[in-house]
Structures are given as structure tokens and as C-alpha cells.
Design an enzyme around this catalytic site. Structure first.
Site, PDB file in Angstrom:
ATOM      1  N   ARG A  28      -1.478 106.929 -48.969  1.00 12.21           N
ATOM      2  CA  ARG A  28      -1.046 105.559 -48.588  1.00 12.21           C
ATOM      3  C   ARG A  28      -1.128 104.567 -49.638  1.00 12.21           C
ATOM      4  O   ARG A  28      -0.445 103.331 -49.441  1.00 12.21           O
ATOM      5  CB  ARG A  28      -1.924 104.982 -47.478  1.00 12.21           C
ATOM      6  CG  ARG A  28      -2.163 106.096 -46.255  1.00 12.21           C
ATOM      7  CD  ARG A  28      -0.526 106.190 -45.695  1.00 12.21           C
ATOM      8  NE  ARG A  28      -0.633 107.002 -44.395  1.00 12.21           N
ATOM      9  CZ  ARG A  28       0.322 107.609 -43.796  1.00 12.21           C
ATOM     10  NH1 ARG A  28       1.370 107.563 -44.607  1.00 12.21           N
ATOM     11  NH2 ARG A  28       0.347 108.258 -42.774  1.00 12.21           N
ATOM     12  N   ASP A  40      -0.988 118.124 -44.178  1.00 14.96           N
ATOM     13  CA  ASP A  40      -0.032 117.027 -43.999  1.00 14.96           C
ATOM     14  C   ASP A  40      -0.869 115.769 -43.400  1.00 14.96           C
ATOM     15  O   ASP A  40      -0.866 115.108 -42.502  1.00 14.96           O
ATOM     16  CB  ASP A  40       0.906 117.145 -42.695  1.00 14.96           C
ATOM     17  CG  ASP A  40       1.723 116.054 -42.546  1.00 14.96           C
ATOM     18  OD1 ASP A  40       2.003 115.035 -43.587  1.00 14.96           O
ATOM     19  OD2 ASP A  40       2.666 116.101 -41.724  1.00 14.96           O
ATOM     20  N   GLY A  95       1.588 111.085 -37.080  1.00  8.94           N
ATOM     21  CA  GLY A  95       0.523 111.842 -38.162  1.00  8.94           C
ATOM     22  C   GLY A  95      -0.682 111.640 -37.702  1.00  8.94           C
ATOM     23  O   GLY A  95      -1.093 110.689 -36.657  1.00  8.94           O
TER      24      GLY A  95
END
Length: 425
Positions: free
Chosen positions: A61, A302, A321
Site C-alpha cells: 500500500r 494476495d 481483499g
């Protein structure tokens, strides 16, 4: 000084637990110790010593999404989960689509990361699918591979050109496979759950048709083509057929797609929302079969952290997510190894040797000269998954409250202890 992990076990080539000590010095595994060598002894008291795990699909991120995760917190989460090498996806703001931005990423990694981080570079500028990035410059700046993960490359001609450029540089194209015209604003899999709850569904063909297109393009370009987070039985069939045809394609599968399907979604909890979505039971079974027969090459998490406020928006509006770095091993060990679906040796290989071999990484081994990236695991430790204990900023997991067996206890990177649950006694 030589450090020795003493009284542990390692896995033999046949998958048997063998009592062994593992020693390392100057960041490398050593097999012989001089009689006069100064040693630091760490008694691991019968715990399993493995190579550190490798995860080629992680979202850190930073930059731009620091409320969700940072390189610092994400790598702490990785270490807590036994991962010593992770590959950071480029869907940040700004994205690593220029040498300047990738250089910034590498500097930031050096400053704040506690495990090895290999950054991806974008295939297209700003992940918009309109203009290819400068592959040569990005490789020179340390790109791990090229991907627009989060969005699929919609233009076949652009994907072919990207593959040819990557092939010329001996680099991989890593693909999020999704045909935008088939998404239909979906939030979950198009199946029983979507119909029962009146939700727009994402059909399986949305993924498989892109993979089918891309494997033929990869054959034409002669590139290493890697499929992210494969999720459907049709996709597994396409990859299996492509491998049989000699096309250079590899694929990964996530822990959540191996362990969950649409039947497991609890109400409309957005912590069960990810992309690709949880598919049917038949898809879940095909993924396990594909992993076992070698169609799918390895496991990747992931890891995709979001804030609690974002996930509280509900299953239709919340972002896709879930997090996965800190729970991957214990979940898979409990629900696949302990239930005799797979062996412990297979699980460790799919988390270490296989991804390292696929992408030619110096990782995943315990032999003389291997990087001293190691994990010590207590195979008998039983705990309940509690997101409040996560090192990750993201607490978004559907596995909250699951009781699992087998937890990482210590993680070493380059011979340095970067995380310890408690001193193993």
C-alpha cells in the site's frame, strides 16, 4: 560469529522429519563449523526449521495507502507469518511506473523493511492500460517482474507487445486476469450465493477467457507468463492444457481460495469479499486438484489490507481483499495437512522452493551457501486467530476466531532475528 539453531527438525527430501542443527554465518547457511569458532546457540527444542517462506503477491500500500498498510507494518506481518521474501504489487499511488518512482520504492524498502522486498513494476503507466512503461529502465532499477495487478490488460495487442518486451529482457509478465466487459459490477461470484442474496455476480469466464487469450499470446512471444490468484475450474483447465502444449506458463493460488468457497460466506460480511471472489465448491476442489497435479505451481497470499471503515461499507461497496501473511501457514497446515489432503513437505515446498525456482530467486533452501532466511515453526502450537494481534494494519480476515495448529515462532533474514514470538524452550 556462527549462530546455530540446535535440537530442531528439518524435512528430508522424502518428507520425513529429521533431527538436525542448522548453522549460519555472514548471512549464509554453513555446514561445517571450525572447532575454535565462536558460536551463538539457540535451542529450538524439537521445533521445525524451514527455509523462510516466499510470497510473490503482496500489497504493501505504500506510497498512497498508508492508512491500510506500510512497508514497515507489512514486512513485520510477513516476518510474523514466517515469510522472508515478499514481492510488492505496484497498485500504489504513485505507482512504480518510472525509474524514479521505483528507485524511491527501493530506498524506502531499505529504510523500513524487516524482510526482503522485491518490487514489481507496472506494465502500463498508472495501471491505466493505455501506454507501456519503459521496461528496460525499470529492469535496470531493480524491478522484480511486470504486472498491472488489480486490473487486467484489456488490449490483446498491448499485452503481446508487453510480452515481447519482457521476453527480450528475460523478465516475467504477471497477470491479473479479468475481462472488464464481463465483470458486470459484481461483488461476489456469479453463483448460488449471488442469486440468493440479489447481488451482481462476477462470472468465472471473466477470468478464464483472459487466461486463454494470454497463454496463446505468451506462446507467440516466448515469455514467462504467470497467472495471479487462479480461482476457477475453467482457468485450471486452460493452464493445464497450456502446460501440456509446452507454453511457459505458471500459476499461483491463494490460501483463501483453497480453504473457502461461496458456501462459506457468513451473511453479507465484507471480510469474505476479495477479487477474484470465492467461487463454487467445484472450483475449490479443482484448485486443490490443480495444485496436487502440478498445474498450479505454488501458493501466494494476495495479502490485501484495508481499513475497518472501508470494510464496514458492506459487501457491495467495500473494497476487495483480505490479509493473509500472518495466517497462511497455520491455516493450510490445519485444514489441508492435518486432514491428509496434502503433506507437510508439499506445503513447505509450495511456500518456499516452488516460488523461488519459478522466479529464479536465491531463496527457499537450507543447503550450504543458501541465504540464511529461516523460519522456526512449532507444529503443535494451537491458537485462535485474533486480528487484534496482527502486526499488519489490516485486520480484514474471514478467519477470525478459527482455531489452528502450527505457528511460526522465529524468523531470520540474512541470519538476523527479525521476529520472535517467544524464546523457544
Amino acid at each position: 560469529m556462527i549462530t546455530t539453531l540446535k535440537n530442531g527438525f528439518i524435512l528430508s527430501e522424502s518428507g520425513e522429519l529429521v533431527r538436525a542443527d542448522v548453522s549460519f554465518e555472514n548471512g549464509k547457511v554453513v555446514s561445517t563449523i571450525p572447532n575454535d569458532a565462536e558460536q551463538q546457540i539457540i535451542d529450538v527444542a524439537g521445533k521445525l526449521i524451514t527455509p523462510g517462506f516466499v510470497d510473490v503477491h503482496v500489497h504493501l500500500r505504500e506510497p498512497g495507502g498508508e492508512k491500510k498498510e506500510t512497508i514497515e507494518t507489512g514486512t513485520k506481518a510477513a516476518a510474523r507469518g514466517g515469510f522472508t521474501t515478499i514481492c510488492a504489487m505496484p497498485n500504489t499511488r504513485p505507482t512504480p511506473d518510472t525509474k524514479e518512482q521505483l528507485n524511491w520504492m527501493n530506498d524506502r524498502i531499505k529504510e523500513t523493511a524487516s524482510v526482503n522486498v522485491l518490487p514489481y513494476a507496472a506494465i502500463t503507466t498508472r495501471l491505466l492500460g493505455r501506454e507501456l512503461t519503459n521496461f528496460e529502465e525499470l529492469k535496470e532499477s531493480g524491478a522484480f517482474a511486470f504486472t498491472d495487478d488489480g486490473v487486467g490488460i484489456q488490449s490483446a495487442s498491448m499485452m503481446l507487445e508487453a510480452m515481447r518486451k519482457a521476453a527480450a529482457l528475460d523478465m516475467a509478465i504477471v497477470a491479473h486476469c479479468e475481462e472488464n466487459t464481463l465483470i458486470q459490477n459484481g461483488s461476489v461470484h456469479e453463483g448460488r450465493f449471488s442469486k440468493e442474496n440479489g447481488l451482481n455476480g462476477i462470472p468465472s469466464v471473466c477470468e478464464s477467457v483472459h487466461i486463454a487469450r494470454d497463454v496463446l499470446l505468451a506462446e507467440a512471444a516466448g515469455v514467462h507468463y504467470h497467472v495471479c490468484h487462479i480461482s476457477t475450474k475453467e482457468s485450471v483447465r486452460v493452464v493445464r492444457d497450456a502446460k501440456r502444449a509446452g507454453i511457459r506458463v505458471t500459476a499461483e493460488v491463494t490460501p483463501h481460495h483453497l480453504l473457502l468457497c461461496e458456501d462459506d460466506i457468513d451473511g453479507l460480511d465484507a471480510n469474505y469479499k476479495m477479487n477474484p471472489p470465492l467461487r463454487s465448491k467445484e472450483d475449490q476442489e479443482a484448485l486443490i486438484e490443480g495444485l496436487l497435479d502440478g498445474t498450479i505451481d505454488f501458493i501466494a497470499t494476495d495479502h490485501a489490507p484495508h481499513t475497518a471503515e472501508e470494510k464496514a461499507q458492506g459487501i457491495e461497496r467495500a473494497p476487495f481483499g483480505i490479509v493473509g501473511l500472518e495466517t497462511a501457514f497455520t491455516l493450510l497446515n490445519t485444514h489441508l495437512v492435518k486432514k491428509n489432503v496434502i503433506t507437510l513437505k508439499q506445503l513447505i515446498d509450495w511456500l518456499t522452493v516452488a516460488p523461488a525456482k519459478t522466479f529464479k530467486l536465491n531463496a527457499g533452501g537450507l543447503k550450504e551457501g543458501a541465504a540464511a532466511d529461516l523460519c522456526v515453526i512449532d507444529l503443535e502450537q494451537v491458537e485462535t486467530i485474533n486480528p487484534d494481534d496482527f502486526a499488519s494494519k489490516g485486520k480484514n480476515t474471514p478467519f477470525k476466531g478459527w482455531k489452528t495448529t502450527g505457528w511460526p515462532m522465529m524468523t531470520f533474514v540474512g541470519g538476523e532475528l527479525v521476529w520472535e514470538k517467544e524464546r523457544v524452550k
